[in-house]
Design a protein around this motif. Sequence first.
Motif, mmCIF file in Angstrom:
data_model
loop_
_atom_site.group_PDB
_atom_site.id
_atom_site.type_symbol
_atom_site.label_atom_id
_atom_site.label_comp_id
_atom_site.label_asym_id
_atom_site.label_seq_id
_atom_site.Cartn_x
_atom_site.Cartn_y
_atom_site.Cartn_z
ATOM 1 N N GLY A 88 33.774 33.658 30.801
ATOM 2 C CA GLY A 88 34.878 33.077 31.576
ATOM 3 C C GLY A 88 36.198 33.064 30.830
ATOM 4 O O GLY A 88 37.257 32.971 31.453
ATOM 5 N N GLY A 89 36.160 33.172 29.543
ATOM 6 C CA GLY A 89 37.389 33.168 28.757
ATOM 7 C C GLY A 89 37.750 34.540 28.231
ATOM 8 O O GLY A 89 38.342 34.650 27.164
ATOM 9 N N SER A 90 37.405 35.569 28.981
ATOM 10 C CA SER A 90 37.685 36.931 28.511
ATOM 11 C C SER A 90 38.618 37.642 29.484
ATOM 12 O O SER A 90 38.707 37.302 30.665
ATOM 13 N N TRP A 91 39.291 38.660 28.954
ATOM 14 C CA TRP A 91 40.159 39.465 29.793
ATOM 15 C C TRP A 91 39.355 40.237 30.834
ATOM 16 O O TRP A 91 39.825 40.451 31.957
ATOM 17 N N GLY A 92 38.158 40.637 30.473
ATOM 18 C CA GLY A 92 37.311 41.343 31.428
ATOM 19 C C GLY A 92 37.056 40.508 32.669
ATOM 20 O O GLY A 92 37.112 41.000 33.799
ATOM 21 N N PHE A 93 36.773 39.207 32.461
ATOM 22 C CA PHE A 93 36.535 38.309 33.592
ATOM 23 C C PHE A 93 37.799 38.155 34.426
ATOM 24 O O PHE A 93 37.744 38.188 35.659
ATOM 25 N N ILE A 94 38.925 37.984 33.776
ATOM 26 C CA ILE A 94 40.192 37.795 34.499
ATOM 27 C C ILE A 94 40.517 39.032 35.342
ATOM 28 O O ILE A 94 40.888 38.913 36.514
ATOM 29 N N ILE A 95 40.360 40.194 34.764
ATOM 30 C CA ILE A 95 40.655 41.435 35.495
ATOM 31 C C ILE A 95 39.676 41.613 36.654
ATOM 32 O O ILE A 95 40.076 41.903 37.791
ATOM 33 N N MET A 96 38.379 41.416 36.384
ATOM 34 C CA MET A 96 37.377 41.561 37.438
ATOM 35 C C MET A 96 37.620 40.552 38.563
ATOM 36 O O MET A 96 37.547 40.892 39.750
ATOM 37 N N PHE A 97 37.945 39.336 38.181
ATOM 38 C CA PHE A 97 38.173 38.295 39.178
ATOM 39 C C PHE A 97 39.415 38.603 40.006
ATOM 40 O O PHE A 97 39.421 38.380 41.231
ATOM 41 N N THR A 98 40.445 39.139 39.392
ATOM 42 C CA THR A 98 41.651 39.527 40.121
ATOM 43 C C THR A 98 41.338 40.631 41.128
ATOM 44 O O THR A 98 41.791 40.587 42.282
ATOM 45 N N VAL A 99 40.535 41.606 40.717
ATOM 46 C CA VAL A 99 40.140 42.700 41.618
ATOM 47 C C VAL A 99 39.346 42.137 42.801
ATOM 48 O O VAL A 99 39.572 42.521 43.960
ATOM 49 N N VAL A 100 38.425 41.215 42.537
ATOM 50 C CA VAL A 100 37.629 40.619 43.614
ATOM 51 C C VAL A 100 38.523 39.852 44.585
ATOM 52 O O VAL A 100 38.367 39.955 45.808
ATOM 53 N N LEU A 101 39.468 39.079 44.061
ATOM 54 C CA LEU A 101 40.367 38.308 44.928
ATOM 55 C C LEU A 101 41.229 39.222 45.806
ATOM 56 O O LEU A 101 41.368 38.989 47.019
ATOM 57 N N ILE A 102 41.795 40.236 45.206
ATOM 58 C CA ILE A 102 42.619 41.178 45.977
ATOM 59 C C ILE A 102 41.755 41.902 47.009
ATOM 60 O O ILE A 102 42.157 42.073 48.168
ATOM 61 N N GLY A 103 40.553 42.306 46.612
ATOM 62 C CA GLY A 103 39.631 42.957 47.546
ATOM 63 C C GLY A 103 39.275 42.041 48.708
ATOM 64 O O GLY A 103 39.233 42.471 49.869
ATOM 65 N N TRP A 104 38.991 40.774 48.400
ATOM 66 C CA TRP A 104 38.668 39.784 49.444
ATOM 67 C C TRP A 104 39.827 39.672 50.439
ATOM 68 O O TRP A 104 39.615 39.702 51.657
ATOM 69 N N MET A 105 41.046 39.552 49.915
ATOM 70 C CA MET A 105 42.214 39.388 50.793
ATOM 71 C C MET A 105 42.468 40.648 51.622
ATOM 72 O O MET A 105 42.751 40.551 52.826
ATOM 73 N N LEU A 106 42.365 41.801 51.010
ATOM 74 C CA LEU A 106 42.568 43.049 51.757
ATOM 75 C C LEU A 106 41.503 43.228 52.835
ATOM 76 O O LEU A 106 41.799 43.645 53.959
ATOM 77 N N LEU A 107 40.274 42.911 52.470
ATOM 78 C CA LEU A 107 39.165 43.053 53.413
ATOM 79 C C LEU A 107 39.375 42.160 54.630
ATOM 80 O O LEU A 107 39.139 42.577 55.761
ATOM 81 N N ASN A 108 39.853 40.932 54.419
ATOM 82 C CA ASN A 108 39.994 39.976 55.522
ATOM 83 C C ASN A 108 41.338 40.044 56.233
ATOM 84 O O ASN A 108 41.544 39.336 57.219
ATOM 85 N N THR A 109 42.265 40.843 55.760
ATOM 86 C CA THR A 109 43.553 40.958 56.457
ATOM 87 C C THR A 109 43.784 42.345 57.035
ATOM 88 O O THR A 109 44.403 42.470 58.087
ATOM 89 N N ASP A 110 43.295 43.369 56.400
ATOM 90 C CA ASP A 110 43.592 44.724 56.875
ATOM 91 C C ASP A 110 42.370 45.453 57.421
ATOM 92 O O ASP A 110 42.425 46.050 58.485
ATOM 93 N N VAL A 111 41.277 45.410 56.710
ATOM 94 C CA VAL A 111 40.123 46.243 57.054
ATOM 95 C C VAL A 111 39.340 45.658 58.228
ATOM 96 O O VAL A 111 39.188 46.301 59.276
ATOM 97 N N LEU A 112 38.801 44.456 58.064
ATOM 98 C CA LEU A 112 37.915 43.888 59.087
ATOM 99 C C LEU A 112 38.652 43.397 60.331
ATOM 100 O O LEU A 112 38.033 43.230 61.387
ATOM 101 N N VAL A 113 39.961 43.181 60.218
ATOM 102 C CA VAL A 113 40.719 42.681 61.367
ATOM 103 C C VAL A 113 40.783 43.711 62.493
ATOM 104 O O VAL A 113 40.870 43.348 63.669
ATOM 105 N N HIS A 114 40.695 44.990 62.163
ATOM 106 C CA HIS A 114 40.718 46.037 63.190
ATOM 107 C C HIS A 114 39.532 45.944 64.135
ATOM 108 O O HIS A 114 39.625 46.329 65.293
ATOM 109 N N TRP A 115 38.401 45.475 63.653
ATOM 110 C CA TRP A 115 37.204 45.348 64.489
ATOM 111 C C TRP A 115 36.951 43.907 64.904
ATOM 112 O O TRP A 115 35.947 43.614 65.525
ATOM 113 N N GLY A 116 37.841 42.997 64.470
ATOM 114 C CA GLY A 116 37.659 41.584 64.812
ATOM 115 C C GLY A 116 36.508 40.954 64.051
ATOM 116 O O GLY A 116 35.905 39.993 64.527
#
Length: 175
Positions: free
Chosen positions: A65-93
């Motif tokens: 939890g105190g590593s750069w690897g975790f911070i980078i991975m967590f940032t990617v997951v957060l951005i992926g979550w937001m993109l998935l729920n705003t752009d990708v899945l919204v097209h199909w509802g």
Amino acid sequence: MNGPSHLKDLARHYLHKDTHALGEEELNVLESIDAHTPIARDATDIDDDQASFGDRMSDRVAAVGGSWGFIIMFTVVLIGWMLLNTDVLVHWGLEFDPYPYVFLNLMLSTLAAIQAPIIMMSQNRQAAKDRLAASHDYEVNLRAELEIMRLHDKLDALRAENSLLTRMVLERERP
């Protein structure tokens, strides 16, 4: 081993204390001198031997939890979550956590609530490990200092004996 009376003599002569006034570290040092055993130990090995499963787990969680690897991975997951729920899945509802991402906020809060005390446990363990290392460092330093003092005493005794022998030889050689 010379026993308790020898420890009293060592304590009085080198530390100027009685044995009952000695701290645990000082007593350990005098006992190791008396027993002619080394005192240096690796504090990390001692701490690792005494660590429980929970202690080791908190150290691992804090390391991840105190590593750069975790911070980078967590940032990617957060951005992926937001993109998935705003752009990708919204097209199909099919978005399951639309903006303002209430479920994501719940997950982040839960993660923070669990991760923070675990990291604090690891920090407390590290502080205890540091205290143990400082105690061992003190013992080693005290042992070295006392051994140097003992060597000085032996050298002084040899000098005095040598001086006495030199005087005796010189007196014999005089006519």
